[in-house]
Write an enzyme that holds these catalytic residues in place. Sequence first.
Site, PDB file in Angstrom:
ATOM      1  N   VAL A  99       0.829  -1.209   0.000  1.00 14.04           N
ATOM      2  CA  VAL A  99       0.000   0.000   0.000  1.00 14.04           C
ATOM      3  C   VAL A  99       0.862   1.258   0.000  1.00 14.04           C
ATOM      4  CG1 VAL A  99      -1.848   1.230   1.157  1.00 14.04           C
ATOM      5  CG2 VAL A  99      -1.798  -1.263   1.230  1.00 14.04           C
ATOM      6  N   LYS A 134     -14.048  -4.258   9.731  1.00 18.75           N
ATOM      7  CA  LYS A 134     -14.609  -3.253   8.826  1.00 18.75           C
ATOM      8  C   LYS A 134     -16.051  -2.932   9.227  1.00 18.75           C
ATOM      9  CE  LYS A 134     -11.637  -4.990   5.128  1.00 18.75           C
ATOM     10  NZ  LYS A 134     -11.521  -6.071   4.122  1.00 18.75           N
TER      11      LYS A 134
END
Lengths: 434, 434
Positions: free
Chosen positions: A14, A211
């Site tokens: 990332v 999440k």
Amino acid sequence: MTALRVGIAGLGTVGGGLVKLLTAQRGLLEDRCGRFIEVTAVSARNRGADRGFDIGDATWHDDPVALARDANVDVVCELIGGSDGPALALCEAAIIAGKHLVTANKALLAMHGARLAVLAEEHGVEIRYEAAIAGGIPIVKAMREGLAGNRFTGVFGILNGTCNYILTEMHDAVLAGRTLEFEAVLAEAQELGYAEAEPSTDIDGFDAAHKLAILTSVAFGCPVNFEAIHIEGIRHISAVDIEYAIELGYRVKLLAIARETATGIEQRVHPCMVPARAPIARVDGVNNAIEVQADFVGTTIYEGPGAGEGATSSAVAGDIIDIARGQRTPTFGVPAAKLERRPFAPMDRMVGPYCIRLMLLDEPGVIADIAACLRDQKVSVESMLQRARNPGDAVPVVLTTHEAEEGALRRALEAVDQLDAVLETPRMIRIETI
Amino acid sequence: MTALRVGIAGLGTVGGGLVKLLTAQRGLLEDRCGRFIEVTAVSARNRGADRGFDIGDATWHDDPVALARDANVDVVCELIGGSDGPALALCEAAIIAGKHLVTANKALLAMHGARLAVLAEEHGVEIRYEAAIAGGIPIVKAMREGLAGNRFTGVFGILNGTCNYILTEMHDAVLAGRTLEFEAVLAEAQELGYAEAEPSTDIDGFDAAHKLAILTSVAFGCPVNFEAIHIEGIRHISAVDIEYAIELGYRVKLLAIARETATGIEQRVHPCMVPARAPIARVDGVNNAIEVQADFVGTTIYEGPGAGEGATSSAVAGDIIDIARGQRTPTFGVPAAKLERRPFAPMDRMVGPYCIRLMLLDEPGVIADIAACLRDQKVSVESMLQRARNPGDAVPVVLTTHEAEEGALRRALEAVDQLDAVLETPRMIRIETI
């Protein structure tokens, strides 16, 4: 306007993707933000590693906390990972040093989000985390901003690409007339890089639950509460479950679900049978999708890549751009002081239809005994599928029920499990008629 | 912080919905924005109308331009409609008076958007228009903000609910073994309120084109250019087209498409055959959906209600909330001075596969003649479907081609049309392999 100075901690997939994006889109981002976005500091474990990209004049920090305190940094990107340890130390240091924080770290926010939101407000900085949920899909922005005129009633979706890949492969195998069991697909997914060597976080539902905890807070204005989530993964899903689901007009998906009910807010992650025609049923492979239900707008659906270098760096970049443009949004949609503790619904009180799979000795009276166990708990059968076998053989039977309370259903299944003619512990998959 | 004062011009479905939303969510919006949102002024044609909601202490203006100049208004919501006339006068007056502008008016932005963006920058105000495109789906926010780290390569979607409803009904009829022609479904849609009494704006593709012109500007950083759009509606789609599409594994959808090609930016609205398995193929009824293709994130998809009181007022409210939170974003994603005129691709240069439907006299040599017409233009046939009829009867023949240039295909069809055995003007539908 002066450039926005970005410090990046973590230069893996990332972080590396982000450096590449900020380099490739330098001119475009200046046009869109009215100022340059510069990477002025970086930190990673191994300074000598060959990463295949250039960090230019950025200051190297061995210690991420030192990066957080670098006077030449306006925004800290935490791309280290892990709910505690260096990632948490970095986030706290960044906020305390008055830097805006952009993170892709769902585990950290699921555990410490409520506290960090308070800290960020005290220090007048933003926390942004679009990349933490559903990769490249701008779902946090949609809910905190685009749909902010609505009261949310439910949010659910496919939040883990690894599980969705595995279930899609198992499904496609059944359609192709092959039998592919969970373990085999997992091994294949690991080879392809779609699953980690240590896959539990994904396949046991924890990643989706991290999440979901964050989405629940955004949707319902309550502090993040990971502990209140009912979590089941997909390890126990077998090819025969997928076969029956198809036969009954459903598909098996690992869903993360948060919704308001009469008994409180439900938060749950588990495999579901969803109608084959539902939009969410058709989300295949490593893609993620989220369906948001809200009072004025109704239902909106968001689909896209849930992971990967490009998708995740796109999400991190979106957050940085917002900060460059001076946007300010409360971390979970409302100021931390306005987050209200709300009752969470106990799983036993959940109401829905169920699919039950039994392995029976085919002898007279067994179906009547099972029916009695269900009736005693007021669970009413909707349909029954029984495949023909030779008399005396073990025979699989699949039942679907009308809406029942989960507690009652569990008690009924315990009674069923006691019957002599029931050869295996009954398996249950919830049906979501969404 | 002081309240944000909103003036609403137009109290029809959208304006009325907005008043209801701002009233119902008053406390929630205060939490989310850190300030109240107050309706301080309204304007509509008929002051005496019974609208079923209360405008409270808001000042009534017979003249929308007077509302725009009301010193007690910070944000003007233009919900009148129409590309010119009072709506345009109101928008210009609002911007010049230094008020932020929120509008649901796609026709106005498609015609005057580039100029209004310049005006807004000169006066330091925002123009926001989430409700103008795809109703309740926050697609403008996704593209201008969430995906702003990306270079866009294409955006396409179902942007007109009326057309999608009609095509869905025609499709479902074929599946049910019935024949339902366009005119009949249109009449039914008009009865149900899904189509206007004067339906041309919707069914001839203009509404979708207005929306596409705006999306193109956001995606590619060029001034809105409605004139450059190739527009075809769905009037000529017949049940037999839908039948063949199904047989070939496609569905017929009215798509609005903008994409970068070697010959420039393509902007086109027309019926397409899309693979039945494509996500966009499954968007049914009045729903809208948009697929966005971008360099880092890849493909993301957004689906939801494209019209209606709740969806549209949700979108307008989202824009007002952004303004209440102090968000500033350039109208089309970059400052007006950075919008670059870019070449638009001529439709003749478009490249793609096509589906051609012919009505032939079944006599020796006719297929060879047709094949020759295609070959002369270097159009290569991929498949041919011919239904058996009695010899000498008219017989429908459906061809699909490999990728061809549209100009060449049109020339080939003109030649085909000249053949004696070709009884009707050939029909063509573009195939989008998206």
